[in-house]
Design a protein around this motif. Structure first.
Motif: not given
Length: 307
Positions: A235-241, A247-257
């Motif tokens: 998820c960190d790699a995806a959020a960094d572009g 998988w396991l992306a719920a928090r990053d989706i809620e935070q807009g990442r």
């Protein structure tokens, strides 16, 4: 009146069982702390209510009739259920203390289970946690583990109890920065032109749930540009572009990442129900019960027990 009748029936039933087990009204009376005549009257009332003779009586002993043998087995079941109910309530009243050995899946466990365990440890100072992280299915009996959290349906077992906590969903998502640079795929076929991040689990790249043009859901075997075996790192790699993930992306989706893509299924895919499993022999342990109750409250699932 109904409660008094029920209480009287249970007393008569207990007198009957004690008489059978001790072999006499006298011994049963001693065990129960009542008089011999009270014990005999209890059994007589029971026979009168049932309309059958339960015991053969002599001056020296008593023995079961055929009907008495059948009724005795039923009484044992009823009294055993009552004992278990009382034991369960008693166990819940006990202080939560001692060492709890719990096995957690690596990423899911750290993100969604450890915060619950941390709060429990604060609430119960006598509780000691021994937490291990592994995506391997631990043999709870062989490895002396009290409870495990598992993704996916547990194996059938006569030695384990399983409680469903919730469901882990998978949706396809990417960072806003990535979508600006590479565009947003509108179809499952368009994913082939994008950088997909593969999640390696138990030696396999997990497929992605995608929505086809006709509205059906398909499990897409992706050709990942990068493969990562840790959900948080993925998820960190995806959020960094770096690419797209599931998988396991719920928090990053809620935070807009991360943003959910149009090709994702409307409700998300549900390949991995989340279960808590523990040995049947430890079912009444206050340590296990308090953890399961807290996890149920945190996940807010529909109650479901699989045994």
């Amino acid at each position: 009146m109904a409660n008094l009748n029920l209480y009287s029936q249970l007393q008569n039933m207990a007198a009957f069982v004690h008489t059978v087990e001790t072999g006499s009204f006298t011994a049963a009376a001693v065990r129960m702390g009542v008089s011999k005549s009270a014990t005999g009257k209890s059994v007589a009332k029971l026979e009168e209510r049932l309309g059958v003779r339960l015991l053969h009586r002599t001056t020296r002993s008593v023995s079961l009739t055929e009907e008495g043998q059948i009724y005795y087995q039923s009484c044992l079941s009823v009294l055993d259920e009552l004992h278990q109910a009382e034991s369960l309530l008693s166990a819940r009243r006990q202080a939560v203390s001692g060492t709890l050995r719990i096995s957690l899946p690596v990423s899911y466990g750290r993100l969604y289970v450890m915060p619950v365990l941390t709060q429990l440890a604060k609430l119960h100072p006598e509780l000691k946690l021994m937490v291990s992280f592994t995506d391997r299915r631990v043999d709870l009996i062989e490895e002396n583990t009290d409870i495990a959290i598992r993704l996916g349906y547990p194996e059938d077992s006569t030695t384990l109890i399983a409680r469903r906590l919730g469901t882990q969903h998978a949706v396809i998502c990417a960072s806003p920065d990535y979508l600006v640079r590479r565009g947003t795929p509108q179809t499952a076929e368009a994913l082939a032109e994008h950088d997909c991040l593969g999640f390696l689990s138990r030696g396999q790249i997990l497929p992605w749930p995608v929505m086809n043009k006709d509205g059906t859901v398909n499990r897409l075997i992706i050709r990942p540009k990068h493969i990562i075996s840790n959900g948080e790192a993925l998820c960190d790699a995806a959020a960094d572009g770096l690419g797209m993930t599931t998988w396991l992306a719920a928090r990053d989706i809620e935070q807009g990442r991360l943003r959910v893509l149009p090709v994702a299924t409307p409700e998300g895919d549900a390949p991995a129900p989340v279960f808590a499993v523990w040995p049947r022999s430890r079912d009444l342990s206050p340590r296990i019960r308090v953890v399961v109750d807290a996890l149920l409250a945190a996940h807010n699932p529909d109650p479901e027990v699989t045994e």
